[in-house]
Write a protein that holds these residues in place. Structure first.
Motif: not given
Length: 444
Positions: A192, A241, A245, A248, A395, A398
């Motif tokens: 992230p 993750s 990401s 996002m 971010a 995460i």
């Protein structure tokens, strides 16, 4: 001061054990840093980190309350303490005033374990908006050094972690840590941050296309290193993750400024290349994490077979818990004969269970407050249009989610270094977000 504090935590805070000699350096350094930071004025803080500060203070209070001596009449009536009161009675000993914790010295150690997080939190509160990019670059530099250490460990140049930990995962990629699961969980937090950096419009001298290319290559290297750590938890957390990401911000960002055909292929490669690399690692026998998934009997894991025993201990000690840090000796008093082996069960390998077992309802309430704050910040970020503030919040969420997910099968946040990364995640989440209306007007 922030750089010095984080460097000290990275060098001396890679183990979760309470008998690590390096803590003799780390904790005094953190105390000195806290003293200096109390004197230094904060002129233009970038983030009002009131919620993380309050939650950390409540956690410290939950630990400290367990150290308050209680009269024998109250102590002997606490849930789970009866067997210890009976032992003193059988030995003919008078009951003195005792705290809730069955192991007060371990609980004191748990309280001192918060020093690195406090020092880092105080340092981050003093960071101005102008200094924020330096903090991001500093964390990316830490990840880069971790990757270099990992390459040296894979190649046999370094045997184990760079510092002399007595207990560490041999023949594994551990970076600054002594445990491969903890190392993999922290590496997963890099996805992230890289995604956020690649979307930093106007905050870098590098062109956006070059930033995205660097971020994608770096993320690929991170993924490879996570796969070769040998951590089964790490590979699950790493892929989760990475996927979060990518979500996002719309993937259209990856092809901005490119031809439609080129942008389409770029988005395909973002998904295809990591999959291909992992397949090649499996083919050449380098994917130790996946090999352990396939080769080990997961149902025979002690963290699963001992689960009914752990639930029994929780039931016995609710609502106050047995005392922070007391898991090892308390579990040994409950450990069944069929569970005895040459390996000891030093932690529950599930921090949600261990937190409730040792900290009781007060500790659980602090955790729920933290999770609730994260959820509220995520909701605020999705309510607003994408911007630097919302991307930063996503971010950080995460990162925190990755570490907490890893904590369901291990205990990474008990290491000062992983705890510092969690504090950094709260820093990213604490940036004030504009209102929905102002964000929309700004985007126009």
């Amino acid at each position: 001061m922030l750089g010095l504090v984080f460097a000290a935590i990275a060098l001396f805070g890679g183990s979760a054990r309470l008998d690590v000699n390096l803590l003799l350096f780390l904790r005094p350094l953190c105390m000195i840093a806290i003293g200096v930071l109390l004197v230094l004025p904060i002129t233009a803080p970038a983030r009002q980190m009131r919620a993380p500060t309050l939650l950390l203070a409540l956690l410290a209070l939950a630990i400290a309350v367990q150290l308050v001596p209680l009269p024998p009449s109250i102590w002997t009536s606490l849930p789970g303490h009866e067997r210890y009161a009976e032992a003193a009675l059988a030995a003919g000993l008078d009951q003195p005033w005792r705290p809730i914790s069955l192991t007060p010295w371990r609980t004191w150690n748990s309280l001192l374990t918060l020093l690195p997080a406090i020092a880092l939190l105080m340092s981050l509160r003093g960071i101005s908006y102008r200094q924020e990019p330096r903090v991001i670059y500093g964390f990316l530099a830490f990840l880069a050094i971790s990757l270099v250490l990992g390459v040296f460990q894979v190649g046999g140049v370094i045997d184990g972690p760079p510092l002399p930990y007595r207990f560490f995962a041999e023949d594994s990629v551990v970076g600054f840590f002594a445990n491969r699961n903890h190392a993999a969980a922290v590496l997963a937090t890099g996805f992230p941050v890289l995604r956020m950096w690649s979307l930093a419009h106007g905050k870098s001298k590098l062109p956006s296309s070059r930033r995205r290319l660097i971020a994608m290559v770096s993320a690929l290297v991170l993924l490879v290193m996570i796969v070769v750590t040998g951590s089964r938890t790490g590979i699950v957390v790493g892929f989760a993750s990475l996927a979060a990401s990518l979500a996002m911000s719309p993937l259209e960002e990856l092809g901005a400024g490119m031809r439609k055909s080129h942008a389409k292929w770029l988005r395909i490669l973002v998904i295809a290349v990591p999959t291909l690399v992992v397949a090649l690692l499996v083919l050449f026998g380098k994917a130790l994490s996946i090999d352990r998934f396939v080769g080990d009997d997961l149902l025979a894991e002690k963290r699963l077979t001992f689960l009914p025993v752990l639930l029994d201990i929780i039931r016995d000690f609710l609502p106050f818990g047995s005392g922070f840090g007391s898991f090892d000796p308390v579990f040994r008093s409950y450990e069944p004969d069929w569970g005895l082996s040459r390996k000891y069960f030093n932690n529950a390998h599930n921090d949600l269970i261990e937190l409730v077992l040792t900290g009781g309802i007060p500790a659980l309430l602090v955790l729920l407050g933290f999770v609730g704050w994260i959820g509220w910040r995520i909701w605020r970020s999705w309510k607003n249009v994408p911007s630097g503030e919302t991307i930063s919040t996503r971010a950080g969420a995460i990162m925190a989610g990755s570490l907490m997910l890893a904590s369901l099968t291990d205990y990474p946040l008990r290491t000062p270094l992983a705890g510092a990364v969690l504090v950094f995640a709260t820093y990213l989440m604490s940036r004030p977000m504009p209102s929905h209306r102002s964000s929309t007007e700004k985007s126009r």
